[in-house]
Each structure stands twice: as C-alpha cells, then as structure tokens.
Motif scaffolding. Structure first.
Motif, short mmCIF file in Angstrom:
data_model
loop_
_atom_site.label_atom_id
_atom_site.label_comp_id
_atom_site.label_asym_id
_atom_site.label_seq_id
_atom_site.Cartn_x
_atom_site.Cartn_y
_atom_site.Cartn_z
N MET A 22 0.83 -1.22 0.00
CA MET A 22 0.00 0.00 0.00
C MET A 22 0.87 1.27 0.00
O MET A 22 0.53 2.26 -0.62
CB MET A 22 -0.91 0.00 1.24
CG MET A 22 -1.87 1.16 1.29
SD MET A 22 -3.13 0.92 2.54
CE MET A 22 -3.85 2.54 2.64
N THR A 23 2.02 1.18 0.69
CA THR A 23 2.90 2.36 0.76
C THR A 23 3.40 2.76 -0.61
O THR A 23 3.33 3.94 -1.00
CB THR A 23 4.09 2.06 1.69
OG1 THR A 23 3.60 1.74 2.98
CG2 THR A 23 5.00 3.27 1.77
N SER A 24 3.90 1.78 -1.36
CA SER A 24 4.43 2.12 -2.69
C SER A 24 3.34 2.64 -3.61
O SER A 24 3.56 3.57 -4.40
CB SER A 24 5.11 0.89 -3.30
OG SER A 24 4.19 -0.19 -3.37
N VAL B 186 -5.93 9.41 -0.75
CA VAL B 186 -5.66 10.48 -1.71
C VAL B 186 -6.74 11.56 -1.65
O VAL B 186 -6.45 12.76 -1.74
CB VAL B 186 -5.54 9.90 -3.14
CG1 VAL B 186 -5.52 11.01 -4.19
CG2 VAL B 186 -4.27 9.06 -3.25
N LEU B 187 -7.99 11.13 -1.47
CA LEU B 187 -9.09 12.10 -1.33
C LEU B 187 -8.83 13.06 -0.16
O LEU B 187 -8.93 14.28 -0.31
CB LEU B 187 -10.40 11.34 -1.11
CG LEU B 187 -11.58 12.13 -0.53
CD1 LEU B 187 -12.05 13.18 -1.53
CD2 LEU B 187 -12.73 11.20 -0.16
N ALA C 255 -8.44 0.58 6.77
CA ALA C 255 -8.00 -0.82 6.77
C ALA C 255 -9.08 -1.74 6.20
O ALA C 255 -8.79 -2.70 5.49
CB ALA C 255 -7.63 -1.24 8.19
N ARG C 256 -10.33 -1.41 6.49
CA ARG C 256 -11.43 -2.22 5.94
C ARG C 256 -11.51 -2.09 4.42
O ARG C 256 -11.74 -3.07 3.71
CB ARG C 256 -12.75 -1.77 6.58
CG ARG C 256 -13.91 -2.69 6.24
CD ARG C 256 -15.18 -2.25 6.92
NE ARG C 256 -16.30 -3.06 6.50
CZ ARG C 256 -17.56 -2.74 6.71
NH1 ARG C 256 -17.84 -1.62 7.38
NH2 ARG C 256 -18.54 -3.51 6.30
N LEU C 257 -11.30 -0.85 3.96
CA LEU C 257 -11.27 -0.65 2.50
C LEU C 257 -10.11 -1.42 1.88
O LEU C 257 -10.25 -2.03 0.81
CB LEU C 257 -11.14 0.85 2.18
CG LEU C 257 -12.35 1.74 2.44
CD1 LEU C 257 -12.02 3.19 2.13
CD2 LEU C 257 -13.54 1.28 1.61
N ALA C 258 -8.96 -1.41 2.59
CA ALA C 258 -7.78 -2.11 2.06
C ALA C 258 -8.00 -3.62 1.99
O ALA C 258 -7.45 -4.29 1.11
CB ALA C 258 -6.57 -1.79 2.93
N MET D 155 -6.29 -0.54 -3.94
CA MET D 155 -6.42 0.68 -4.74
C MET D 155 -7.52 1.58 -4.18
O MET D 155 -7.39 2.82 -4.18
CB MET D 155 -6.75 0.30 -6.19
CG MET D 155 -6.66 1.47 -7.15
SD MET D 155 -4.95 2.04 -7.30
CE MET D 155 -5.21 3.58 -8.16
N VAL D 156 -8.60 0.98 -3.71
CA VAL D 156 -9.70 1.77 -3.15
C VAL D 156 -9.25 2.47 -1.88
O VAL D 156 -9.55 3.66 -1.66
CB VAL D 156 -10.92 0.87 -2.87
CG1 VAL D 156 -12.00 1.64 -2.14
CG2 VAL D 156 -11.47 0.31 -4.17
#
Length: 625
Positions: free
Chosen positions: A1-3, A333-334, A318-321, A326-327
């Motif tokens: 996720m970091t990259s 990002v939002l 974390a739940r989205l991940a 990407m989500v």
C-alpha cells in the motif's frame, strides 16, 4: 500500500508541475506572476471555489466529527449554502470595485475605501492567520494521514516537508495562475472521489446500512437528532452539553463563520483576479451550493456511519484495504488532496497578497518587474518554510491559532457590506464593530481563554458558551456597534470617498432589485430558509417525517427524519442562491466598467509626515503671529 500511495502522490505532484510549467510559459510580466494578469479563466473560479470550501472545513475532521456527533453535525454541511449566499452578495461587487479603482486586493480596497490604516493592519493579521496557522494545520493533517496509512513507513515529518516542497515548486514556477490551476484541478479530483466513495461505501462496504441504523454515536450524544435549540451550558471545557454540542444555535452560528470563507483575503483575491464572465454565478449556485454542499450532506453520513462502526478513520481505511488496496489508497488520496488544496491556496494567495499589500507598497516601493517577481518568489519560500515548520514542530499551536481564523474573517462582513452596498456605514462604525466583535471572538475561543487564564484567573465560561459558536458571539455585538456608531458618523470626512465608489457602481452596474414585492419576497424567503434550515426551526427536522402530527402515527421513512429535512432545505437553499445570483443579477456581470475612479488618499499615513489636528491648530496660532 505504501508504494502505491507514494506512486499516486508523485503522479499528482508531476501533474501539478505540468500545470505550473504551462502557466509559467504564459507569464510575461511580474503582474502575471503575482495575480495571473487578473485574467484567470472562469473554469478556475467554478471548480476552485467548491474545492476551497470543502478544504476549509477540513474533510478528514468533518468525517470524524460527523461519526462522533451524527446528523446533528451534518447541519454544518447545510451551512455551506451560507458560503454561496455571502459570495453572491459580495463577489461581483468586489470584482467591480477592483476594476473601477485598479486595486488588486481586499485589504487595499477596504483600506482606501474607508481611509483606514487600522483596517489594513487587521487584514494583514487575518491574512497571516489564513496563510500560516490554517495552512499548517491542513499540512499537519496530511502528514498524519500519510504516516497512519503507511504504518509509519513514511513518517509525518517527511510527508509534511515532501508535500510542502512539491507545492512550493509548483507555485514558484507557475505563480498565482499555476497555483489556481492546481487548486481547480485538485478540487475536481476531490469532488469526483467524494462522490465515488459515497457510492462505493453505500452499495459495497456497508450496503447502505446507514439508512437503517443511522450513525452509531456514543458518549451520551443523541443519535441522528439535534439536541435542542440552545443549551445553557458554560461552554466546552467547563460543562459537558447533554446530548451533544450541536444545537440549532451552534449550527447556525457555525454556518455564519463559514461565510468568512467567502470574504477571506484569499477567496476575494481569487475572484478579483478572474476574467469577467458568468463563472461567479455558476460557481456559487451549482458548484458550492449544489455539488459541494450536496456531496457532503448525502455522502458524509454514509462514510461517517462506517467510520463510527469501525471506531476510527484508520480502521475504516484498513477495511477498504481488505477489499481492494487501490480503493483504500484512493480514499487517502481524497483526504490528502483536500488538505493540499488548503495549503496551496492559502499559502499561494497569502504570498501574492503579501507582495502586493506589504512588499510593493511599504517595504520596497517602486520595484521594477524583475524585482517584483523575485520578491514574490522569496515571499513564497518564506511562507512555505513557515508553514512546514509550524506543521512539523507546532501542530497544536497551529490548530489553536487557526480556530480564530474563520470567526475573525466573518467579522469583516459589515465592512464588506458597506463597501459593496451600504454607503452610510462609516469607518468609525466598522472599526468599533471589529474591535468589539474581535474581542468577543477571542474570549470565546481556545486561544483567548488559554492566554487569559494562564496570565490572570479562570473565566467562568469555556469555548462556545451557551452552545453558540464564537463567530455568533462576535457578529452580534459587531453589527450592533457598527450600525449604532455609523448612524452618528455617517456624514464624516470620508463620506465623499465612499459616495464616489457607490456612484460608480450605479453608473457601471446598477442594482436590479426588481419591483418592491419581488425584493421583499427574495429576502423574506432567504430569512425563512435560514430559520428553518439552520436556525431554531431546524429542530422540527428531528421528527417531522417520522412522527408527523398530521398523520397521528409513527412512520418509517427508511432514513432518519433529520436527513430528509436537511436534503429538503438543501434543495430550497440552492433555489434561493440561484434566484439571487441569476434572477437578482447579484453574480452576473452585464458589462465592463467604463471609467476609473481614484480612492487612494492623497497622503500615505505610514510614510508621509502627517500632523494631528490639534498640533496643526497650535502651529497655525504660533506661525500666524
């Protein structure tokens, strides 16, 4: 996720650099760099206005507070209509005044119109609050978001300086035009992502669980209801309000503080540096009142419901991940993009205004084109450096100072209304109101309370006593003092200067209020809307649709009654703004101003020697003998 997150943030930075390079190629004169040649295209005004409004609310804070206080806090989203109303009242007139007088900033306009150095100083203080603490608070939040989402792989300090450096490079290459382009593009990104995540969360993550269960508030906060019209509490820090702090008076007065966004130095500068077009009306009606307010009213509760269920913003990410990396990155990002808008806009506009009002006028007057551009770049470097240092080493101080910003900004409303519409509002009235209102704001906010209590004794009230926001505490005595003093000083020495501008308004763009009945209807409907949407009447929304008195039974509408009430008055609010902006011609520029007037005083009170009246009389008596 970091990259993945770093890659997307780098792409955003490269896109900003591309916009800055395009803008830099079109920069011929120093004025192009400082104010975009006063020819920003309408699309910039349209998108940037909505994005700045959302960024000023601090999107991540808004979602967390919404998950904590439920729909009572959603009244703040309805209050965005106030930003559009104040912008409709002032933005076109400020643009006209700028073109008629060749003055480029709100501080210059107010200073010359009222002939007051004190107003100039107040504007510079306000500019400083927006430019440094407010931007630092937003930058600090962006750094913490990146730190938390990467589990410490990118520490907040590194994220803060990297974001600040990227935004600085964009601004120093593209100037004010490049900054405005970047803010407009980021605003479009934020609006698109906000709508996307509303739909994604509603239909995929929670399957619209919010509509059935509401927002799960804790700590004695009323779920999805306004706790009352007012609470007779001593304020935050002294007494814990029952059921939550967001009464209708809290919502109304917070909405008034949002009006400070529309008359802030930066937002006014954005309008004054635009091309004449219909962008004002479109941006105010459809983007600020329509899309920005609507997205928060509808999407905010959906996201907040899931955040409340998970317990924190990090848990929701974390739940989205767990569903899709990407989500999750898109959601971060939002939030980071919203913070970047605040940093880029307030730092960029602050540097430009500082160059115009302070450097070119007082510190190094008479600079040539090359020196002016260099001075603007040095100012940008100083501003971004100060913002990054404050965000890294003094985030708490930045938060405390920034809490004053919107409340003090809206204290300018009598002065701006005087400049735009009410010629008999005098300098003495405005200054008296600013002093009284400013004191009330300071002593009902954390900064004034902490300062006074540390130096002297404990005050019997806390922050926002009687669940009234500091903006409301300041505006009431401000307007009262301003109007009262103006009644007795309306024919003072500076009246000729005020009349000169208002006569020029009448010749260039006469007000078209229509017949008296239409005028009365417009403003009566606006006041009624404010009463029922934000004022005491909003309390009816708690049960109006779930326990209607005309039905005599309990109805299950499928969503909380208060949300239906808020959506209903969002529609009515958009209609009112449309009526005023388009039909009332408040935001439509019919023709360009044809002549120029001079408001600049003959004597510069800071650098030209002036003699006070009593000394002048004494000298006359001595030299006359």
């Amino acid at each position: 996720m970091t990259s993945l997150l770093v890659s997307i943030l780098v792409i955003v930075a490269v896109f900003g650099l591309y916009l800055a390079t395009i803008s830099g190629r079109h920069t011929q004169q120093a004025s192009d760099f400082v104010d975009g040649g006063q020819s920003l295209p309408p699309w910039v005004i349209i998108f940037a206005g909505a994005g700045i409004t959302l960024a000023s609310l601090s999107l991540s804070d808004h979602l967390v507070l919404l998950s904590t206080f439920g729909l009572q806090y959603n009244q703040v989203a309805v209050g965005i209509i106030c930003v559009a109303l104040v912008a409709a009242l002032t933005q076109k007139r400020l643009w006209l005044a700028s073109r008629l007088t060749s003055l480029r900033t709100l501080g210059d306009l107010l200073g010359d119109y009222f002939g007051s150095t004190t107003l100039r100083i107040f504007m510079l203080v306000l500019l400083f609050l927006f430019t440094i603490p407010f931007a630092a608070m937003a930058l600090s939040q962006a750094g913490e978001l990146v730190d938390a989402s990467t589990a410490g792989d990118i520490p907040s300090g590194l994220a803060i300086w990297a974001i600040a450096f990227a935004l600085f490079v964009c601004s120093v290459i593209g100037g004010w035009r490049g900054t405005a382009y970047f803010v407009a593009a980021q605003s479009l990104l934020v609006l698109a992502l906000l709508l996307f995540f509303g739909g994604f969360t509603g239909f995929t993550v929670g399957k619209l669980a919010f509509t059935a269960g509401g927002i799960a508030t804790t700590g004695g906060v009323l779920p999805d209801m306004i706790p009352g019209v007012i609470q007779f509490t001593a304020g935050i820090g002294k007494e814990l309000p029952i059921g939550g702090i967001w009464t209708t008076f809290a919502g109304l007065t917070f909405a008034l503080s949002l009006g400070g966004i529309a008359i802030s130095p930066g937002f006014s500068f954005l309008g004054m540096t635009s091309k004449p077009h219909r962008g004002f009306a479109f941006g105010q009606v459809w983007m600020i009142a329509g899309v920005a307010a609507g997205a928060l009213i509808l999407v905010g509760p959906i996201l907040a419901g899931e955040i409340a269920a998970g317990g924190s913003l990090t848990a929701f990410t974390a739940r989205l991940a767990s569903l899709d990396q990407m989500v999750a990155v898109g959601f971060i990002v939002l939030l980071v993009a919203a913070s970047q808008i605040a940093v880029a806009f307030f730092a960029g506009s602050g540097a430009s205004i500082c160059t115009v009002e302070l450097t070119s006028r007082y510190i190094v007057p008479g600079m040539d084109q090359r020196t002016t551009r260099f001075a603007a770049r040095v100012t940008l470097a100083l501003v971004y450096g100060a913002v990054a240092i404050a965000a890294s080493y003094a985030p708490l101080g930045a938060t405390i100072f920034s809490s004053l910003t919107l409340s003090l900004s809206v204290q300018l409303l009598p002065a701006v209304l005087g400049l735009c519409w009410v010629r008999w509002i005098s300098r003495s009235g405005v200054l008296t109101g600013l002093i009284v209102g400013g004191l009330f704001v300071v002593f009902t906010e954390s900064f004034g309370l902490a300062l006074f209590e540390r130096l002297f004794i404990d005050l019997p009230w806390g922050r926002w006593p009687l669940s009234v926001h500091s903006a409301g505490w300041g505006l009431i005595p401000n307007f009262a003092a301003c109007l009262l003093v103006s009644l007795f000083t309306r024919s003072g020495a500076e009246r000729d200067r005020r009349d000169r501008l208002h006569d020029a308004f009448e010749k260039s763009q006469p007000a078209r209020n229509g017949n008296p009945a239409a005028t009365t209807a417009k403003w009566s409907l606006t006041l009624l809307w404010a009463f029922f949407a934000l004022g005491p009447g909003a309390i009816l929304g708690n049960k109006f649709f779930s326990e209607p008195i005309f039905a005599g039974t309990v109805v299950a509408p499928g969503v909380p009654s208060l949300l239906i009430w808020q959506v209903l008055f969002w529609f009515v609010g958009v209609f009112i703004v449309w009526w005023l902006a388009y039909q009332g011609r408040l935001s439509v520029i019919d023709q360009l101003p044809r002549h120029q007037i001079n408001l600049v005083p003959d004597v510069n009170p800071l650098f030209e020697p002036t003699t006070t009246p009593w000394i002048a009389r004494l000298l006359d008596r001595v030299t006359g003998r």
